[in-house]
Scaffold this motif. Structure first.
Motif, PDB file in Angstrom:
ATOM      1  N   ALA A 137       0.621  -1.274  -0.046  1.00  0.00           N
ATOM      2  CA  ALA A 137       0.024   0.296  -0.030  1.00  0.00           C
ATOM      3  C   ALA A 137       0.533   1.170  -0.008  1.00  0.00           C
ATOM      4  O   ALA A 137       1.984   1.522   0.751  1.00  0.00           O
ATOM      5  N   ILE A 138       0.535   2.164  -0.470  1.00  0.00           N
ATOM      6  CA  ILE A 138       1.054   3.752  -0.607  1.00  0.00           C
ATOM      7  C   ILE A 138       1.181   4.216   0.830  1.00  0.00           C
ATOM      8  O   ILE A 138       0.292   3.941   1.633  1.00  0.00           O
ATOM      9  N   GLY A 139       2.857   4.238   1.237  1.00  0.00           N
ATOM     10  CA  GLY A 139       3.544   4.820   3.008  1.00  0.00           C
ATOM     11  C   GLY A 139       3.317   3.420   3.701  1.00  0.00           C
ATOM     12  O   GLY A 139       3.412   3.441   3.939  1.00  0.00           O
ATOM     13  N   GLY A 140       3.360   1.861   3.258  1.00  0.00           N
ATOM     14  CA  GLY A 140       3.592   1.021   3.680  1.00  0.00           C
ATOM     15  C   GLY A 140       4.949   1.234   3.825  1.00  0.00           C
ATOM     16  O   GLY A 140       5.036   0.091   4.742  1.00  0.00           O
ATOM     17  N   ASN A 141       5.735   1.432   3.579  1.00  0.00           N
ATOM     18  CA  ASN A 141       7.170   0.686   3.562  1.00  0.00           C
ATOM     19  C   ASN A 141       8.088   2.013   3.828  1.00  0.00           C
ATOM     20  O   ASN A 141       9.066   1.705   3.718  1.00  0.00           O
ATOM     21  N   VAL A 142       7.649   2.932   4.742  1.00  0.00           N
ATOM     22  CA  VAL A 142       8.031   3.864   4.614  1.00  0.00           C
ATOM     23  C   VAL A 142       8.459   4.060   5.883  1.00  0.00           C
ATOM     24  O   VAL A 142       8.030   3.649   7.177  1.00  0.00           O
ATOM     25  N   SER A 143      10.123   3.869   6.708  1.00  0.00           N
ATOM     26  CA  SER A 143      11.111   4.114   7.670  1.00  0.00           C
ATOM     27  C   SER A 143       9.973   5.163   8.468  1.00  0.00           C
ATOM     28  O   SER A 143       9.919   5.954   8.433  1.00  0.00           O
ATOM     29  N   ASP A 144      11.263   4.398   9.861  1.00  0.00           N
ATOM     30  CA  ASP A 144      10.101   5.458  11.158  1.00  0.00           C
ATOM     31  C   ASP A 144      10.847   6.967  11.285  1.00  0.00           C
ATOM     32  O   ASP A 144      10.946   7.887  10.912  1.00  0.00           O
ATOM     33  N   GLU A 145      12.074   6.375  10.390  1.00  0.00           N
ATOM     34  CA  GLU A 145      12.987   7.682  10.387  1.00  0.00           C
ATOM     35  C   GLU A 145      12.647   8.268   8.859  1.00  0.00           C
ATOM     36  O   GLU A 145      12.846  10.073   9.323  1.00  0.00           O
ATOM     37  N   THR A 146      12.392   7.601   8.064  1.00  0.00           N
ATOM     38  CA  THR A 146      11.759   8.716   6.637  1.00  0.00           C
ATOM     39  C   THR A 146      10.698   9.671   7.623  1.00  0.00           C
ATOM     40  O   THR A 146      10.757  10.901   6.953  1.00  0.00           O
ATOM     41  N   LEU A 147       9.663   8.977   8.400  1.00  0.00           N
ATOM     42  CA  LEU A 147       9.099  10.188   8.487  1.00  0.00           C
ATOM     43  C   LEU A 147       8.174  10.933   9.377  1.00  0.00           C
ATOM     44  O   LEU A 147       8.098  11.946   9.338  1.00  0.00           O
ATOM     45  N   ARG A 148       9.512  10.478  10.267  1.00  0.00           N
ATOM     46  CA  ARG A 148       9.587  11.805  11.204  1.00  0.00           C
ATOM     47  C   ARG A 148      10.915  12.619  10.835  1.00  0.00           C
ATOM     48  O   ARG A 148      10.293  14.378  10.803  1.00  0.00           O
ATOM     49  N   GLN A 149      11.745  12.281   9.834  1.00  0.00           N
ATOM     50  CA  GLN A 149      12.539  13.443   9.028  1.00  0.00           C
ATOM     51  C   GLN A 149      11.121  14.455   8.365  1.00  0.00           C
ATOM     52  O   GLN A 149      11.098  15.302   7.934  1.00  0.00           O
ATOM     53  N   PHE A 150      10.762  13.731   6.905  1.00  0.00           N
ATOM     54  CA  PHE A 150      10.053  14.581   6.797  1.00  0.00           C
ATOM     55  C   PHE A 150       8.624  15.575   7.559  1.00  0.00           C
ATOM     56  O   PHE A 150       8.393  16.326   7.428  1.00  0.00           O
ATOM     57  N   GLU A 151       7.849  14.655   8.512  1.00  0.00           N
ATOM     58  CA  GLU A 151       7.027  14.981   9.558  1.00  0.00           C
ATOM     59  C   GLU A 151       8.292  16.798  10.236  1.00  0.00           C
ATOM     60  O   GLU A 151       7.767  17.321  10.592  1.00  0.00           O
ATOM     61  N   ARG A 152       9.334  16.441  10.814  1.00  0.00           N
ATOM     62  CA  ARG A 152      10.229  17.872  11.403  1.00  0.00           C
ATOM     63  C   ARG A 152      10.523  18.697   9.937  1.00  0.00           C
ATOM     64  O   ARG A 152      10.287  19.888  10.465  1.00  0.00           O
ATOM     65  N   GLU A 153      10.327  18.431   8.980  1.00  0.00           N
ATOM     66  CA  GLU A 153      10.541  18.960   7.996  1.00  0.00           C
ATOM     67  C   GLU A 153       9.078  20.120   7.452  1.00  0.00           C
ATOM     68  O   GLU A 153       8.642  21.074   7.312  1.00  0.00           O
ATOM     69  N   TYR A 154       8.321  19.367   7.538  1.00  0.00           N
ATOM     70  CA  TYR A 154       6.773  20.188   7.728  1.00  0.00           C
ATOM     71  C   TYR A 154       6.495  20.788   8.276  1.00  0.00           C
ATOM     72  O   TYR A 154       5.888  22.069   7.760  1.00  0.00           O
ATOM     73  N   VAL A 155       6.300  20.534   9.865  1.00  0.00           N
ATOM     74  CA  VAL A 155       6.304  21.825  10.624  1.00  0.00           C
ATOM     75  C   VAL A 155       7.071  22.514  10.242  1.00  0.00           C
ATOM     76  O   VAL A 155       6.203  24.101  10.917  1.00  0.00           O
ATOM     77  N   ALA A 156       8.358  22.780  10.337  1.00  0.00           N
ATOM     78  CA  ALA A 156       9.265  24.013   9.932  1.00  0.00           C
ATOM     79  C   ALA A 156       8.575  24.929   8.934  1.00  0.00           C
ATOM     80  O   ALA A 156       8.427  25.573   9.149  1.00  0.00           O
ATOM     81  N   LEU A 157       8.364  24.307   7.949  1.00  0.00           N
ATOM     82  CA  LEU A 157       7.406  24.959   6.632  1.00  0.00           C
ATOM     83  C   LEU A 157       6.415  25.388   7.017  1.00  0.00           C
ATOM     84  O   LEU A 157       5.935  26.831   6.142  1.00  0.00           O
ATOM     85  N   LYS A 158       5.774  24.459   7.526  1.00  0.00           N
ATOM     86  CA  LYS A 158       4.499  24.646   7.717  1.00  0.00           C
ATOM     87  C   LYS A 158       4.120  26.099   8.865  1.00  0.00           C
ATOM     88  O   LYS A 158       3.006  27.299   8.563  1.00  0.00           O
TER      89      LYS A 158
END
Length: 200
Positions: free
Chosen positions: A22-43
């Motif tokens: 499934a889409i997004g089902g094979n994303v690693s924890d570190e990749t997801l957390r890194q994306f979250e950090r950058e998303y929050v900063a840009l938001k």
């Protein structure tokens, strides 16, 4: 009897296809957390920029800028010149097709009729009032209203536009407007007489 060989149809050795994850089902924890950090900063930066832009727009409006028209022009400015020109021409054509100019003209005529009615009413009120003695500062012609009437008469006789300098609902505005109409009539009569004289 010799044993018959089983025909190989190419399917016996195939393995069943693995189901796609499934889409997004094979994303690693570190990749997801890194994306979250950058998303929050840009938001956060985006929200700050929106707040600054809103404050800037309000300041522009307080300085007399028509913000809606400004945004329309800015949208045209970022286009290529031929595309911007085409949109302006289309806008002009649509305003004609949808009768915008007709609506504006009707509105102006309605204002002119209301202005004329107010002027007539003001002149009638002025005529109904008892004539007061002229103050020393008023012109010798008989008072302020007479001076306003004479001023309007001169403007109408000279063919000047009907730009009444006095406020709505005042006696002075009514006197000026009545004089302007009378001056315009005299101008029309003189012009007709001049044309007849030239024709003769």
């Amino acid at each position: 009897m010799p044993r018959r060989k089983k025909r190989d149809n190419g399917h016996d050795s195939e393995q069943p296809a693995a189901a796609a994850p499934a889409i997004g089902g094979n994303v690693s924890d570190e990749t997801l957390r890194q994306f979250e950090r950058e998303y929050v900063a840009l938001k956060v930066k985006l929200d700050e920029a929106r707040g600054k832009l809103g404050a800037h727009c309000k300041a522009g409006e307080s300085n007399g800028i028509d913000l809606k028209t400004f945004k329309l022009v800015r949208n045209l400015k970022v286009l290529l010149p031929p595309e911007a020109e085409a949109k302006i021409q289309t806008f002009t054509r649509y305003t004609k097709q949808l009768g915008i100019f007709d609506l504006i003209e009707e509105f102006r005529q309605g204002e002119a009729r209301e202005d004329n009615a107010a002027s007539v009413a003001a002149a009638e009120r002025a005529a109904a009032k008892p004539r007061r003695k002229a103050a020393a500062a008023e012109p010798k012609s008989g008072g302020k209203l007479e001076a306003c009437h004479a001023q309007g008469f001169e403007a109408g006789n000279a063919g000047e536009p009907r730009e009444n300098p006095y406020g709505y609902g005042t006696d002075e505005r009514g006197a000026w407007d009545t004089g302007w109409q009378a001056g315009g009539q005299v101008r029309a009569i003189n012009a007709a007489a001049a044309e007849q004289g030239a024709a003769a």
